[in-house]
Design an enzyme around this catalytic site. Sequence first.
Site, PDB file in Angstrom:
ATOM      1  NE  ARG A  51      10.548 -93.353 -11.019  1.00 27.66           N
ATOM      2  CZ  ARG A  51      10.596 -94.140  -9.963  1.00 27.66           C
ATOM      3  NH1 ARG A  51      11.008 -95.379 -10.089  1.00 27.66           N
ATOM      4  NH2 ARG A  51      10.236 -93.715  -8.781  1.00 27.66           N
ATOM      5  CG  HIS A 178      20.979 -77.624   4.126  1.00 29.03           C
ATOM      6  ND1 HIS A 178      20.681 -78.954   4.227  1.00 29.03           N
ATOM      7  CD2 HIS A 178      20.358 -77.014   5.149  1.00 29.03           C
ATOM      8  CE1 HIS A 178      19.914 -79.130   5.280  1.00 29.03           C
ATOM      9  NE2 HIS A 178      19.695 -77.978   5.859  1.00 29.03           N
ATOM     10  CD  GLU A 216      15.254 -81.193  12.584  1.00 26.68           C
ATOM     11  OE1 GLU A 216      15.052 -80.901  11.415  1.00 26.68           O
ATOM     12  OE2 GLU A 216      15.471 -82.355  12.965  1.00 26.68           O
ATOM     13  CG  HIS A 240      23.462 -81.284   9.053  1.00 30.18           C
ATOM     14  ND1 HIS A 240      23.824 -81.044   7.752  1.00 30.18           N
ATOM     15  CD2 HIS A 240      22.249 -81.867   9.000  1.00 30.18           C
ATOM     16  CE1 HIS A 240      22.857 -81.482   6.945  1.00 30.18           C
ATOM     17  NE2 HIS A 240      21.898 -81.987   7.686  1.00 30.18           N
TER      18      HIS A 240
HETATM   19  P1  NAD Z   1      11.586 -87.479  -3.789  1.00 27.57           P
HETATM   20  O1  NAD Z   1      11.222 -88.890  -3.532  1.00 27.57           O
HETATM   21  O2  NAD Z   1      10.601 -86.402  -3.504  1.00 27.57           O
HETATM   22  O3  NAD Z   1      11.997 -87.330  -5.315  1.00 27.57           O
HETATM   23  C1  NAD Z   1      12.765 -88.293  -5.985  1.00 27.57           C
HETATM   24  C2  NAD Z   1      12.990 -87.860  -7.417  1.00 27.57           C
HETATM   25  O4  NAD Z   1      13.776 -88.877  -8.035  1.00 27.57           O
HETATM   26  C3  NAD Z   1      11.726 -87.709  -8.250  1.00 27.57           C
HETATM   27  O5  NAD Z   1      11.888 -86.601  -9.107  1.00 27.57           O
HETATM   28  C4  NAD Z   1      11.691 -89.003  -9.078  1.00 27.57           C
HETATM   29  O6  NAD Z   1      11.046 -88.854 -10.333  1.00 27.57           O
HETATM   30  C5  NAD Z   1      13.161 -89.248  -9.278  1.00 27.57           C
HETATM   31  N1  NAD Z   1      13.439 -90.669  -9.536  1.00 27.57           N
HETATM   32  C6  NAD Z   1      13.225 -91.718  -8.729  1.00 27.57           C
HETATM   33  N2  NAD Z   1      13.591 -92.861  -9.335  1.00 27.57           N
HETATM   34  C7  NAD Z   1      14.055 -92.519 -10.557  1.00 27.57           C
HETATM   35  C8  NAD Z   1      14.574 -93.243 -11.657  1.00 27.57           C
HETATM   36  N3  NAD Z   1      14.713 -94.580 -11.644  1.00 27.57           N
HETATM   37  N4  NAD Z   1      14.954 -92.551 -12.736  1.00 27.57           N
HETATM   38  C9  NAD Z   1      14.844 -91.209 -12.791  1.00 27.57           C
HETATM   39  N5  NAD Z   1      14.365 -90.467 -11.787  1.00 27.57           N
HETATM   40  C10 NAD Z   1      13.964 -91.118 -10.683  1.00 27.57           C
HETATM   41  O7  NAD Z   1      12.969 -87.235  -3.017  1.00 27.57           O
HETATM   42  P2  NAD Z   1      13.539 -85.852  -2.433  1.00 27.57           P
HETATM   43  O8  NAD Z   1      12.943 -85.621  -1.098  1.00 27.57           O
HETATM   44  O9  NAD Z   1      13.445 -84.790  -3.452  1.00 27.57           O
HETATM   45  O10 NAD Z   1      15.069 -86.242  -2.172  1.00 27.57           O
HETATM   46  C11 NAD Z   1      16.031 -86.381  -3.200  1.00 27.57           C
HETATM   47  C12 NAD Z   1      17.383 -86.674  -2.566  1.00 27.57           C
HETATM   48  O11 NAD Z   1      17.761 -85.580  -1.749  1.00 27.57           O
HETATM   49  C13 NAD Z   1      17.395 -87.902  -1.659  1.00 27.57           C
HETATM   50  O12 NAD Z   1      18.646 -88.513  -1.746  1.00 27.57           O
HETATM   51  C14 NAD Z   1      17.213 -87.303  -0.280  1.00 27.57           C
HETATM   52  O13 NAD Z   1      17.761 -88.116   0.725  1.00 27.57           O
HETATM   53  C15 NAD Z   1      17.990 -86.025  -0.425  1.00 27.57           C
HETATM   54  N6  NAD Z   1      17.562 -84.967   0.499  1.00 27.57           N
HETATM   55  C16 NAD Z   1      16.294 -84.491   0.497  1.00 27.57           C
HETATM   56  C17 NAD Z   1      15.931 -83.474   1.356  1.00 27.57           C
HETATM   57  C18 NAD Z   1      14.542 -82.909   1.360  1.00 27.57           C
HETATM   58  O14 NAD Z   1      14.326 -81.932   2.086  1.00 27.57           O
HETATM   59  N7  NAD Z   1      13.615 -83.415   0.603  1.00 27.57           N
HETATM   60  C19 NAD Z   1      16.880 -82.923   2.248  1.00 27.57           C
HETATM   61  C20 NAD Z   1      18.184 -83.421   2.215  1.00 27.57           C
HETATM   62  C21 NAD Z   1      18.519 -84.437   1.339  1.00 27.57           C
END
Ligand code: NAD
Length: 485
Positions: A51, A178, A216, A240
């Site tokens: 976004r 992962h 953790e 996991h």
């Molecule tokens: P985040 O909130 O940091 O990032 C979200 C991303 O989605 C951003 O790049 C944002 O611009 C984009 N986004 C949100 N709404 C949007 C829209 N309407 N259109 C286009 N882009 C949009 O989230 P994150 O921590 O990076 O996590 C992403 C996914 O991975 C989630 O489903 C989360 O549960 C999963 N996840 C994250 C982690 C982690 O370590 N961060 C670990 C396991 C799983």
Amino acid sequence: MVSRVIPVETFDLVIFGGTGDLARRKILPGLFRRFRSGQMPAGSRVIGAARSELDSDGYRQMIFEAIAEFGGDEVHDKKSLDAFLKVLEYVTIDAKGDGGWSELADLVRQDVVQAFYFSVAPSLFGDLAERLHTYGISNDKSRIVVEKPFGRDLASAQALNKTLATHFDESQIYRIDHYLGKETVQNLMAVRFGNVLFEPLWNNQYVDHIQITVAETVSVGGRGAYYDKSGAMRDMVQNHLMQLLCLIAMEPPSHFDADAVRDEKLKVIRALQSVAPHHIVRGQYDADENGPSFREDVENPRSFTESFIAMRCHIANWRWAGVPFYLRTGKRMSARSSEIAVVFKELGHSIFGDEEGNEGRNILAIRLQPNEGMDLQVTIKEPGPGGMRLINVPLDMTFADALGDGAEDVADAYERLIMDVIRGNQTLFMRGDEVEAAWAWTDPLIEGWEARNDVPKLYDPGSAGPGDAMSLLRRDGREWREIKG
Ligand code: NAD
């Protein structure tokens, strides 16, 4: 021995959520490492789509900073880093609207391997899948990668599977966990099925019990609102720990391919018995001088969500009848440590009598973190004079020691899994029916404690969880292994 390395074809990898935490912390630094070790074919591109209003140069700067912060020493390889940044592109996109989609359609090529990483909230999966289709971007060979959480119960997981299935075949969907990308987890299969030593003993005749610990030290941190609705069962066990349990308990697949392995894992989940309430211990960490309590962290003084869970499970099949599988996972515990321990039975008869040191058992410990590796506890004679004194020592195979320089190349789980997506290898990804079967087992347990208004037990931060978790094993005449960081 023939080593089989499947080549990687030129690809376009689109990362939806390319500016998010996961992309900056794991995905992009991992891709840079693969790029540096020559595994990204010339002409391949990585396209961030999110976004934020950025152009490609702005995105390159963001990823440069991310690699500097989250990458390793490789960040000093300026020449490679500059070359890597050149393969990055960025498109501002609105998953729920039309903004950016035509641009993305112009950018993504149809004559190379296409992969779309959905690193966004699951509520956007349907929107992304639909627009990829409507704008003619994806094709019947494209691959999509989806992150956890994959649903919060059986119904929502089924709905997600159905949404994805509208536009993609199961063979195109890569549900990432992962833990399955860890070197040791794959080595577990190599050790079990590549040696004559272990498989004959891998059953209820020789195995006393199995422990799986994922501990953790961190709190729920900034994820309080999400975590309070989830808890350790949904966040860790359903995915996991269940995956680790499957790999340790499954029957040998006829060959090492995606469906053969996943068929066997599915059979394990389906054979899991329901768990009696007195075999489940739920906990919440208390406050201490280093941080607030769980309830303070999630800003819910009446939260009944667990930050710790321990349970005793049974697999109802011939191989494992009567063998308990003890699972535990929690936050703010004494050390960051993940381990699977296969504890073998005591000798039926010892020729050494009651000699000191003769109480040792064989234990195969598979360490996922820290120091990925395995060790096998064996009994030997203590060196030196003074008769037949026995001691228990580990035959240690810490990968970093055992493999020398080669261990430096041990890929992080994310980068390995992303390369598997490009290669089209689904072996280490969860199939839709596996995820649903795992929820089908999990749901009644959660519904059970909710109906009982079960209140999690408090535990001290930095401990091994609530005292009841110790009793869970002591009642059976067993002990948890020490959590070592
Ligand atoms: P985040 O909130 O940091 O990032 C979200 C991303 O989605 C951003 O790049 C944002 O611009 C984009 N986004 C949100 N709404 C949007 C829209 N309407 N259109 C286009 N882009 C949009 O989230 P994150 O921590 O990076 O996590 C992403 C996914 O991975 C989630 O489903 C989360 O549960 C999963 N996840 C994250 C982690 C982690 O370590 N961060 C670990 C396991 C799983």
